[in-house]
Design a protein around this motif. Sequence first.
Motif, PDB file in Angstrom:
ATOM      1  N   UNK A  60       0.824  -1.213   0.000  1.00 31.98           N
ATOM      2  CA  UNK A  60       0.000   0.000   0.000  1.00 31.98           C
ATOM      3  C   UNK A  60       0.857   1.261   0.000  1.00 31.98           C
ATOM      4  N   UNK A  61       1.912   1.263   0.821  1.00 28.56           N
ATOM      5  CA  UNK A  61       2.786   2.427   0.888  1.00 28.56           C
ATOM      6  C   UNK A  61       3.481   2.676  -0.448  1.00 28.56           C
ATOM      7  N   UNK A  62       3.921   1.610  -1.090  1.00 33.92           N
ATOM      8  CA  UNK A  62       4.621   1.765  -2.359  1.00 33.92           C
ATOM      9  C   UNK A  62       3.666   2.217  -3.464  1.00 33.92           C
ATOM     10  N   UNK A  63       2.437   1.721  -3.426  1.00 33.48           N
ATOM     11  CA  UNK A  63       1.460   2.169  -4.422  1.00 33.48           C
ATOM     12  C   UNK A  63       1.140   3.641  -4.239  1.00 33.48           C
ATOM     13  N   UNK A  64       1.033   4.090  -2.992  1.00 29.77           N
ATOM     14  CA  UNK A  64       0.777   5.506  -2.724  1.00 29.77           C
ATOM     15  C   UNK A  64       1.940   6.355  -3.229  1.00 29.77           C
ATOM     16  N   UNK A  65       3.162   5.863  -3.024  1.00 35.61           N
ATOM     17  CA  UNK A  65       4.338   6.587  -3.513  1.00 35.61           C
ATOM     18  C   UNK A  65       4.326   6.687  -5.034  1.00 35.61           C
ATOM     19  N   UNK A  66       3.988   5.596  -5.718  1.00 36.14           N
ATOM     20  CA  UNK A  66       3.976   5.618  -7.184  1.00 36.14           C
ATOM     21  C   UNK A  66       2.876   6.527  -7.714  1.00 36.14           C
ATOM     22  N   UNK A  67       1.715   6.531  -7.053  1.00 35.28           N
ATOM     23  CA  UNK A  67       0.638   7.439  -7.469  1.00 35.28           C
ATOM     24  C   UNK A  67       1.077   8.885  -7.308  1.00 35.28           C
ATOM     25  N   UNK A  68       1.759   9.170  -6.202  1.00 36.47           N
ATOM     26  CA  UNK A  68       2.258  10.517  -5.964  1.00 36.47           C
ATOM     27  C   UNK A  68       3.245  10.925  -7.049  1.00 36.47           C
ATOM     28  N   UNK A  69       4.135  10.025  -7.412  1.00 29.99           N
ATOM     29  CA  UNK A  69       5.114  10.312  -8.463  1.00 29.99           C
ATOM     30  C   UNK A  69       4.426  10.558  -9.800  1.00 29.99           C
ATOM     31  N   UNK A  70       3.369   9.805 -10.085  1.00 28.34           N
ATOM     32  CA  UNK A  70       2.642  10.010 -11.348  1.00 28.34           C
ATOM     33  C   UNK A  70       1.952  11.369 -11.361  1.00 28.34           C
ATOM     34  N   UNK A  71       1.374  11.775 -10.220  1.00 25.26           N
ATOM     35  CA  UNK A  71       0.716  13.080 -10.168  1.00 25.26           C
ATOM     36  C   UNK A  71       1.725  14.213 -10.327  1.00 25.26           C
ATOM     37  N   UNK A  72       2.892  14.056  -9.723  1.00 21.59           N
ATOM     38  CA  UNK A  72       3.932  15.082  -9.858  1.00 21.59           C
ATOM     39  C   UNK A  72       4.408  15.162 -11.307  1.00 21.59           C
ATOM     40  N   UNK A  73       4.571  14.021 -11.941  1.00 19.98           N
ATOM     41  CA  UNK A  73       4.986  14.007 -13.346  1.00 19.98           C
ATOM     42  C   UNK A  73       3.916  14.628 -14.235  1.00 19.98           C
ATOM     43  N   UNK A  74       2.647  14.320 -13.962  1.00 22.38           N
ATOM     44  CA  UNK A  74       1.547  14.864 -14.766  1.00 22.38           C
ATOM     45  C   UNK A  74       1.422  16.375 -14.608  1.00 22.38           C
ATOM     46  N   UNK A  75       1.901  16.916 -13.476  1.00 24.14           N
ATOM     47  CA  UNK A  75       1.820  18.362 -13.251  1.00 24.14           C
ATOM     48  C   UNK A  75       2.728  19.128 -14.205  1.00 24.14           C
ATOM     49  N   UNK A  76       3.733  18.469 -14.758  1.00 22.36           N
ATOM     50  CA  UNK A  76       4.647  19.073 -15.746  1.00 22.36           C
ATOM     51  C   UNK A  76       5.456  20.227 -15.169  1.00 22.36           C
ATOM     52  N   UNK A  77       5.931  20.054 -13.944  1.00 22.85           N
ATOM     53  CA  UNK A  77       6.823  21.064 -13.375  1.00 22.85           C
ATOM     54  C   UNK A  77       8.120  21.093 -14.174  1.00 22.85           C
ATOM     55  N   UNK A  78       8.690  22.274 -14.404  1.00 23.10           N
ATOM     56  CA  UNK A  78       9.913  22.347 -15.219  1.00 23.10           C
ATOM     57  C   UNK A  78      11.153  21.848 -14.499  1.00 23.10           C
ATOM     58  N   UNK A  79      11.112  21.817 -13.189  1.00 24.97           N
ATOM     59  CA  UNK A  79      12.241  21.357 -12.392  1.00 24.97           C
ATOM     60  C   UNK A  79      11.720  20.964 -11.009  1.00 24.97           C
ATOM     61  N   UNK A  80      12.530  20.262 -10.274  1.00 25.91           N
ATOM     62  CA  UNK A  80      12.135  19.802  -8.942  1.00 25.91           C
ATOM     63  C   UNK A  80      12.456  20.877  -7.912  1.00 25.91           C
ATOM     64  N   UNK A  81      11.457  21.255  -7.135  1.00 24.52           N
ATOM     65  CA  UNK A  81      11.637  22.222  -6.061  1.00 24.52           C
ATOM     66  C   UNK A  81      10.857  21.724  -4.846  1.00 24.52           C
ATOM     67  N   UNK A  82      11.440  21.916  -3.656  1.00 26.28           N
ATOM     68  CA  UNK A  82      10.765  21.489  -2.437  1.00 26.28           C
ATOM     69  C   UNK A  82      10.801  22.603  -1.412  1.00 26.28           C
ATOM     70  N   UNK A  83       9.874  22.563  -0.476  1.00 27.81           N
ATOM     71  CA  UNK A  83       9.876  23.554   0.600  1.00 27.81           C
ATOM     72  C   UNK A  83      11.081  23.352   1.503  1.00 27.81           C
ATOM     73  N   UNK A  84      11.523  22.120   1.628  1.00 30.82           N
ATOM     74  CA  UNK A  84      12.683  21.826   2.461  1.00 30.82           C
ATOM     75  C   UNK A  84      13.922  22.547   1.941  1.00 30.82           C
ATOM     76  N   UNK A  85      13.991  22.732   0.616  1.00 30.42           N
ATOM     77  CA  UNK A  85      15.156  23.368   0.009  1.00 30.42           C
ATOM     78  C   UNK A  85      15.048  24.890  -0.035  1.00 30.42           C
ATOM     79  N   UNK A  86      13.908  25.439   0.375  1.00 34.27           N
ATOM     80  CA  UNK A  86      13.756  26.895   0.351  1.00 34.27           C
ATOM     81  C   UNK A  86      14.459  27.494   1.563  1.00 34.27           C
ATOM     82  N   UNK A  87      15.336  28.463   1.306  1.00 34.59           N
ATOM     83  CA  UNK A  87      16.117  29.097   2.368  1.00 34.59           C
ATOM     84  C   UNK A  87      15.376  30.335   2.863  1.00 34.59           C
ATOM     85  N   UNK A  88      14.624  30.182   3.940  1.00 38.72           N
ATOM     86  CA  UNK A  88      13.849  31.302   4.466  1.00 38.72           C
ATOM     87  C   UNK A  88      14.756  32.405   5.014  1.00 38.72           C
TER      88      UNK A  88
END
Length: 263
Positions: A60-88
Amino acid sequence: MSAQRHHGLTEQAADTAIDQACRMLRLPTIRGQFPDLAEAAKRDQMSYKGFLAELLLAECDDRARRRSERRIKAAAFPREKSLRAFDFDANPNVDAATINTLATCEWVRKGQPLCLIGDSGTGKSHLLIALGTEAAMKGYRVRYTLATKLVNELVEAADERLLTKTIARYGRVDLLCIDELGYMELDRRGAELLFQVLTEREEKNSVAIASNESFGGWTKTFSDPRLCTAIVDRLTFDAAIIETGTDSYRLAQTRARAGATAG
């Protein structure tokens, strides 16, 4: 009718049966992790139910991860960005607590807009992509696009009599992320088509935009003042508005890294 039981299987036969069954039932995670999980269960003297639960939860956990990856790919972001990497620290105009609240995606659930306003290089696109990624990870359908690209697509669709279909496709996503709004003037037709996309979306759907112009400066993008007012009203009603400021976020990061290296 009772299930057929297979008695007396050798270890090798059992491994083969498990592999074949996982293929037939499309359980790739159990198939891949079964040997290690079986060894751990034996070592920890896990009950049959406990072992079965571990297997199913892993799948179940792995299927949720793969679904999440598919949704991120479908969003067509030009590059990977995360809140963790944002330097406040590099941009004190952006409040970390506010962004962390937005990361819960409650605003997406409610269909509220988000506006990120600030000069070039202040972290707007980073936050737009990162918050869009958070929404995709939480199960929402997300689509990212540049404002000019979206307008060009709409104009082309209108010329080919596919406008209704195109607008409907954008209307089906839960969150539409529009980047670089305000970087160039849109002609009247393009502006009207963009407004159509914004107004014909279902009320439960959200729009997030990043713009280098304050709302007062949007007259440079939308030459028709009435249309400009209508678009501002649509995007700011009940919206979360983040002003990222004027100082370069990237330049501050570069200076901080240089200072750390020198120290």
